[in-house]
Design a protein around this motif. Sequence first.
Motif, PDB file in Angstrom:
ATOM      1  N   ARG A  55       6.407  -5.689  -8.329  1.00  0.00           N
ATOM      2  CA  ARG A  55       7.269  -5.440  -7.166  1.00  0.00           C
ATOM      3  C   ARG A  55       8.610  -6.144  -7.338  1.00  0.00           C
ATOM      4  O   ARG A  55       8.729  -7.069  -8.133  1.00  0.00           O
ATOM      5  CB  ARG A  55       6.556  -5.949  -5.903  1.00  0.00           C
ATOM      6  CG  ARG A  55       5.204  -5.247  -5.767  1.00  0.00           C
ATOM      7  CD  ARG A  55       4.799  -5.024  -4.354  1.00  0.00           C
ATOM      8  NE  ARG A  55       3.715  -4.067  -4.336  1.00  0.00           N
ATOM      9  CZ  ARG A  55       2.796  -4.002  -3.392  1.00  0.00           C
ATOM     10  NH1 ARG A  55       2.834  -4.856  -2.374  1.00  0.00           N
ATOM     11  NH2 ARG A  55       1.855  -3.088  -3.436  1.00  0.00           N
ATOM     12  N   HIS A  62       1.920  -8.780  -6.984  1.00  0.00           N
ATOM     13  CA  HIS A  62       0.955  -8.105  -6.108  1.00  0.00           C
ATOM     14  C   HIS A  62      -0.405  -8.459  -6.665  1.00  0.00           C
ATOM     15  O   HIS A  62      -0.722  -8.099  -7.796  1.00  0.00           O
ATOM     16  CB  HIS A  62       1.196  -6.596  -6.105  1.00  0.00           C
ATOM     17  CG  HIS A  62       0.257  -5.848  -5.213  1.00  0.00           C
ATOM     18  ND1 HIS A  62      -0.555  -4.835  -5.665  1.00  0.00           N
ATOM     19  CD2 HIS A  62      -0.018  -5.998  -3.897  1.00  0.00           C
ATOM     20  CE1 HIS A  62      -1.282  -4.381  -4.647  1.00  0.00           C
ATOM     21  NE2 HIS A  62      -0.973  -5.070  -3.569  1.00  0.00           N
ATOM     22  N   ASP A  66      -4.042  -1.537  -4.652  1.00  0.00           N
ATOM     23  CA  ASP A  66      -3.945  -0.757  -3.420  1.00  0.00           C
ATOM     24  C   ASP A  66      -4.569   0.609  -3.685  1.00  0.00           C
ATOM     25  O   ASP A  66      -3.966   1.461  -4.359  1.00  0.00           O
ATOM     26  CB  ASP A  66      -2.483  -0.632  -2.980  1.00  0.00           C
ATOM     27  CG  ASP A  66      -1.950  -1.929  -2.391  1.00  0.00           C
ATOM     28  OD1 ASP A  66      -2.761  -2.855  -2.166  1.00  0.00           O
ATOM     29  OD2 ASP A  66      -0.733  -2.020  -2.151  1.00  0.00           O
ATOM     30  N   HIS A 123      -6.525  -4.842   5.134  1.00  0.00           N
ATOM     31  CA  HIS A 123      -5.917  -3.781   5.958  1.00  0.00           C
ATOM     32  C   HIS A 123      -6.988  -2.892   6.602  1.00  0.00           C
ATOM     33  O   HIS A 123      -6.744  -1.709   6.874  1.00  0.00           O
ATOM     34  CB  HIS A 123      -4.946  -2.902   5.137  1.00  0.00           C
ATOM     35  CG  HIS A 123      -3.964  -3.666   4.316  1.00  0.00           C
ATOM     36  ND1 HIS A 123      -3.213  -4.699   4.827  1.00  0.00           N
ATOM     37  CD2 HIS A 123      -3.583  -3.542   3.007  1.00  0.00           C
ATOM     38  CE1 HIS A 123      -2.428  -5.180   3.872  1.00  0.00           C
ATOM     39  NE2 HIS A 123      -2.636  -4.499   2.766  1.00  0.00           N
ATOM     40  N   HIS A 162      -4.480   2.585   2.578  1.00  0.00           N
ATOM     41  CA  HIS A 162      -5.211   2.127   1.383  1.00  0.00           C
ATOM     42  C   HIS A 162      -6.053   0.907   1.723  1.00  0.00           C
ATOM     43  O   HIS A 162      -5.872   0.282   2.758  1.00  0.00           O
ATOM     44  CB  HIS A 162      -4.220   1.771   0.263  1.00  0.00           C
ATOM     45  CG  HIS A 162      -3.278   0.642   0.589  1.00  0.00           C
ATOM     46  ND1 HIS A 162      -2.043   0.837   1.180  1.00  0.00           N
ATOM     47  CD2 HIS A 162      -3.398  -0.697   0.416  1.00  0.00           C
ATOM     48  CE1 HIS A 162      -1.435  -0.334   1.338  1.00  0.00           C
ATOM     49  NE2 HIS A 162      -2.244  -1.287   0.901  1.00  0.00           N
ATOM     50  N   HIS A 164      -6.591  -2.797   0.205  1.00  0.00           N
ATOM     51  CA  HIS A 164      -6.072  -3.762  -0.770  1.00  0.00           C
ATOM     52  C   HIS A 164      -7.278  -4.572  -1.244  1.00  0.00           C
ATOM     53  O   HIS A 164      -7.949  -5.208  -0.449  1.00  0.00           O
ATOM     54  CB  HIS A 164      -5.004  -4.640  -0.105  1.00  0.00           C
ATOM     55  CG  HIS A 164      -4.583  -5.817  -0.928  1.00  0.00           C
ATOM     56  ND1 HIS A 164      -3.435  -5.812  -1.690  1.00  0.00           N
ATOM     57  CD2 HIS A 164      -5.158  -7.030  -1.118  1.00  0.00           C
ATOM     58  CE1 HIS A 164      -3.327  -6.987  -2.300  1.00  0.00           C
ATOM     59  NE2 HIS A 164      -4.362  -7.744  -1.975  1.00  0.00           N
TER      60      HIS A 164
HETATM   61 ZN    ZN Z   1      -1.784  -4.569  -1.649  1.00  0.00          ZN
END
Ligand code: ZN
Length: 330
Positions: A55, A62, A66, A123, A162, A164
Amino acid sequence: MRLVPFLFLAAICCRAEPFRLPTANHALFEKNGGEKFFVGTTGKPWESGGFGCVRSDGWQMHEGLDIKCLQRDKHGEPTDPVLATADGTVAYFSKNPALSNYGRYILLKHTVDGIEVYSLYAHLSEIRDGIKIGQPVKGGEQIAVMGRTSNTRERITKERAHVHFELNLVYSDNYAGWHKKNLPGQRNDHGEWNGQNLVGMDPKLVLQAERAQGAKFNLAQFIQGRTELFRVLVRKTDFPWLRRYRALVVERNIEKKSIAGYEIAFDFNGLPFQLIPHTAAEMKSGPKYQLLAVNASEYAKNPCRKLVRQRGSRWELTTRGTSLLNLLIY
Ligand SMILES: [Zn+2]
């Protein structure tokens, strides 16, 4: 005598792959499956959904995968079951999405080849009802439902839904105390399970190695095979990592009482993957942490954790690198 071949067969045939993918999306193993498996960050290609310095033009880490959603309800919300990656127990969960950029998340503890490893699923829209800390779970058992919760200002859009997924080792047993002392202004809502106390490995590499090696796969050996970024000499003889990750300590023929410190090799993400005991006679007096070596070509590839830096021709530990060592031996 008939027992012998039976036992032999049992030993070679039935060691299940310790880790499996945490959803029904298995495109990771397909040729050119990246696009179908990963979700990139907004406006970026799928590679930015992988593990590593993927990123901010290579300058932001990261620490997980994902994994793209396969199933949606009539409102377009993700509904994929999220499955335990391996047999283990529930280590921690947080049902209040406002308390973390992980949103609603769950952490499982596994012991594989003598290594204590923690899988994290973030998430989530739901964590399975009635789940309790310490509860055993089987690999492949549903623990949650995919979602898009997070406390970041930029919400995860439906399109980018998604899970993670991380595979971590844990630095310290005393994280909460270390945090209080070293980061007094920062809240710690998750005790020992603050993300800063976890250090990730690339789950894609773990899963691929396991598939390629079958029954020969060994997690301790996998970790020992990481690429070194730097190596430090530490004057400390007892810290949690040593006790927890005994399998990563190189055996030397020296008496325990003459050990005065450890030479520790770290990968680019700050994972200590090899520890070599040293005697006082081998360790000249010097600073608390002595940077012994830096792998410049690995730094060129994966600099984003900013644990070391070059000043002229000399390498040094950064504030972050020193802070990581402080936590490791705290
Ligand atoms: Zn992630």
